[in-house]
Design an enzyme around this catalytic site. Structure first.
Site, PDB file in Angstrom:
ATOM      1  N   ARG A   1     -17.964 -47.401  24.167  1.00 43.20           N
ATOM      2  CA  ARG A   1     -16.841 -48.301  23.902  1.00 43.20           C
ATOM      3  C   ARG A   1     -17.075 -49.022  22.577  1.00 43.20           C
ATOM      4  O   ARG A   1     -17.634 -50.114  22.525  1.00 43.20           O
ATOM      5  CB  ARG A   1     -16.683 -49.305  25.046  1.00 43.20           C
ATOM      6  CG  ARG A   1     -16.273 -48.659  26.355  1.00 43.20           C
ATOM      7  CD  ARG A   1     -15.821 -49.670  27.379  1.00 43.20           C
ATOM      8  NE  ARG A   1     -16.818 -50.721  27.616  1.00 43.20           N
ATOM      9  CZ  ARG A   1     -16.680 -51.675  28.525  1.00 43.20           C
ATOM     10  NH1 ARG A   1     -15.598 -51.718  29.266  1.00 43.20           N
ATOM     11  NH2 ARG A   1     -17.619 -52.581  28.695  1.00 43.20           N
TER      12      ARG A   1
ATOM     13  N   ASP B   1     -16.765 -51.142  19.159  1.00 38.64           N
ATOM     14  CA  ASP B   1     -16.240 -52.476  18.889  1.00 38.64           C
ATOM     15  C   ASP B   1     -15.065 -52.425  17.914  1.00 38.64           C
ATOM     16  O   ASP B   1     -14.797 -51.391  17.284  1.00 38.64           O
ATOM     17  CB  ASP B   1     -17.336 -53.367  18.295  1.00 38.64           C
ATOM     18  CG  ASP B   1     -18.395 -53.750  19.318  1.00 38.64           C
ATOM     19  OD1 ASP B   1     -18.105 -53.667  20.520  1.00 38.64           O
ATOM     20  OD2 ASP B   1     -19.496 -54.134  18.900  1.00 38.64           O
TER      21      ASP B   1
ATOM     22  N   TYR C   1     -24.892 -42.262  15.590  1.00 36.49           N
ATOM     23  CA  TYR C   1     -24.043 -43.048  14.705  1.00 36.49           C
ATOM     24  C   TYR C   1     -24.517 -42.905  13.260  1.00 36.49           C
ATOM     25  O   TYR C   1     -25.689 -42.619  12.999  1.00 36.49           O
ATOM     26  CB  TYR C   1     -24.090 -44.537  15.069  1.00 36.49           C
ATOM     27  CG  TYR C   1     -23.270 -44.929  16.274  1.00 36.49           C
ATOM     28  CD1 TYR C   1     -22.012 -45.512  16.127  1.00 36.49           C
ATOM     29  CD2 TYR C   1     -23.756 -44.746  17.564  1.00 36.49           C
ATOM     30  CE1 TYR C   1     -21.261 -45.889  17.233  1.00 36.49           C
ATOM     31  CE2 TYR C   1     -23.008 -45.121  18.678  1.00 36.49           C
ATOM     32  CZ  TYR C   1     -21.768 -45.691  18.502  1.00 36.49           C
ATOM     33  OH  TYR C   1     -21.019 -46.056  19.584  1.00 36.49           O
TER      34      TYR C   1
ATOM     35  N   ARG D   1     -25.545 -52.385  14.520  1.00 34.75           N
ATOM     36  CA  ARG D   1     -25.214 -53.258  13.385  1.00 34.75           C
ATOM     37  C   ARG D   1     -26.298 -54.307  13.146  1.00 34.75           C
ATOM     38  O   ARG D   1     -26.527 -54.729  12.011  1.00 34.75           O
ATOM     39  CB  ARG D   1     -23.855 -53.907  13.621  1.00 34.75           C
ATOM     40  CG  ARG D   1     -22.705 -52.882  13.524  1.00 34.75           C
ATOM     41  CD  ARG D   1     -21.450 -53.371  14.203  1.00 34.75           C
ATOM     42  NE  ARG D   1     -20.990 -54.616  13.620  1.00 34.75           N
ATOM     43  CZ  ARG D   1     -20.109 -55.425  14.213  1.00 34.75           C
ATOM     44  NH1 ARG D   1     -19.619 -55.105  15.403  1.00 34.75           N
ATOM     45  NH2 ARG D   1     -19.740 -56.535  13.627  1.00 34.75           N
TER      46      ARG D   1
END
Length: 297
Positions: free
Chosen positions: A64, A66, A127, A215
């Site tokens: 999910r 952001d 990612y 992040r």
């Protein structure tokens, strides 16, 4: 959430991508535009579902993402009545292309194998995070997908720091804590490479990620890359197990979910069980487990 599909229904896998700029993330939120809402709405319309069937169209997703985070290789599943799937399967991809907004695309729609679960069957998520340290800023054509860092970055120092974070650890220092959710993860890959165009690209791969993890890790790496901290510092923060105010959660637009990996079909059921056990903690005062959130990065 179950891995056993109800009789008379088919589990359908969707492979998709989206530009996260105009979305408040994946998960449906009241009064906000989300990827889940756009896709579920499109499915209901193109399959011409009645009210009862439409209410059962609910997607489960691998990660999910952001608000502002992009996806190139997102995976979701939905359970549909067999007759609906038989009627619409051949034309569903084309009809979704005609109905969905241009910042969401579904590339593949297929009947999933037994026990497939887009979230719990995944063995890893990969990612990328992209940063430019060019003194003139970011190429205007890339500005929606590349962060500008106004200091020269040393990729070798960042890679030295990254190696200290690999493996299974409690990443509480790099996650936004959520009640009942574990922050133990296995970081399988974290490395930086400078592309031919000068953009620095991080590859981050793990069995799963907790909220803000990628992040936050990138924020720590940038602090090393520009010389504000030594390469040992991110590992020291990890060992301390608490948030450090110097670790910044970088902006979301540089982050893209590139790919989700799944085991062989015969290993799906075992993987689902292992993932559920791993991502839960006992609820205080009970013998029950609370499932961790799938939100990420």
């Amino acid at each position: 959430m179950t891995d056993v599909v109800e009789p008379g229904r088919v589990r359908v896998r969707l492979d998709l991508s989206y530009d996260g700029k105009e979305f408040s993330g994946w998960a449906r939120q009241r009064g906000r535009r989300t990827v889940q809402e756009e896709l579920e709405s499109a499915l209901r319309v193109v399959m011409r579902l009645g009210a009862e069937e439409a209410a059962q169209v609910e997607l489960t997703v691998a990660g999910r993402t952001d608000a502002g985070v992009h996806a190139r290789g997102q995976v979701a599943h939905v359970d549909l009545p067999e007759q609906v799937w038989e009627e619409h399967s051949e034309q569903l991809l084309r009809r979704l292309a005609g109905r969905l907004p241009m910042d969401v695309r579904v590339w593949r729609v297929s009947a999933a194998p037994p026990h497939f679960n887009a979230r719990f069957s995944a063995v890893w998520r990969r990612y990328s995070y992209r940063v430019s340290d060019h003194p003139g800023g970011v190429d205007p054509l890339l500005r929606g997908h590349v962060l500008w860092h106004n200091w020269p970055l040393d990729a070798d120092a960042m890679n030295e720091a990254a190696r200290l974070l690999l493996g299974e650890h409690d990443f509480a220092a790099y996650c936004k804590k959520r009640d009942g959710a574990t922050t133990i993860r296995t970081l399988q890959a974290l490395s930086w490479e400078r592309r031919a165009d000068g953009v620095l690209e991080a590859t981050v791969k793990a069995d799963a990620f907790c909220h803000n993890m990628v992040r936050s890790l990138v924020g720590a790496m940038l602090f090393v890359g520009d010389g504000h901290r030594p390469p040992s510092w991110p590992g020291e923060v990890l060992s301390a197990g608490v948030r450090d105010s110097a670790v910044h959660v970088v902006r979301p637009h540089g982050l893209t979910l590139e790919e989700v990996g799944y085991p062989a079909d015969g290993e799906l059921a075992a993987r689902n069980l292992a993932a559920r056990n791993r991502r839960s903690l006992p609820v205080a005062g009970t013998g029950n487990a609370a499932s961790s959130a799938a939100g990420c990065c």
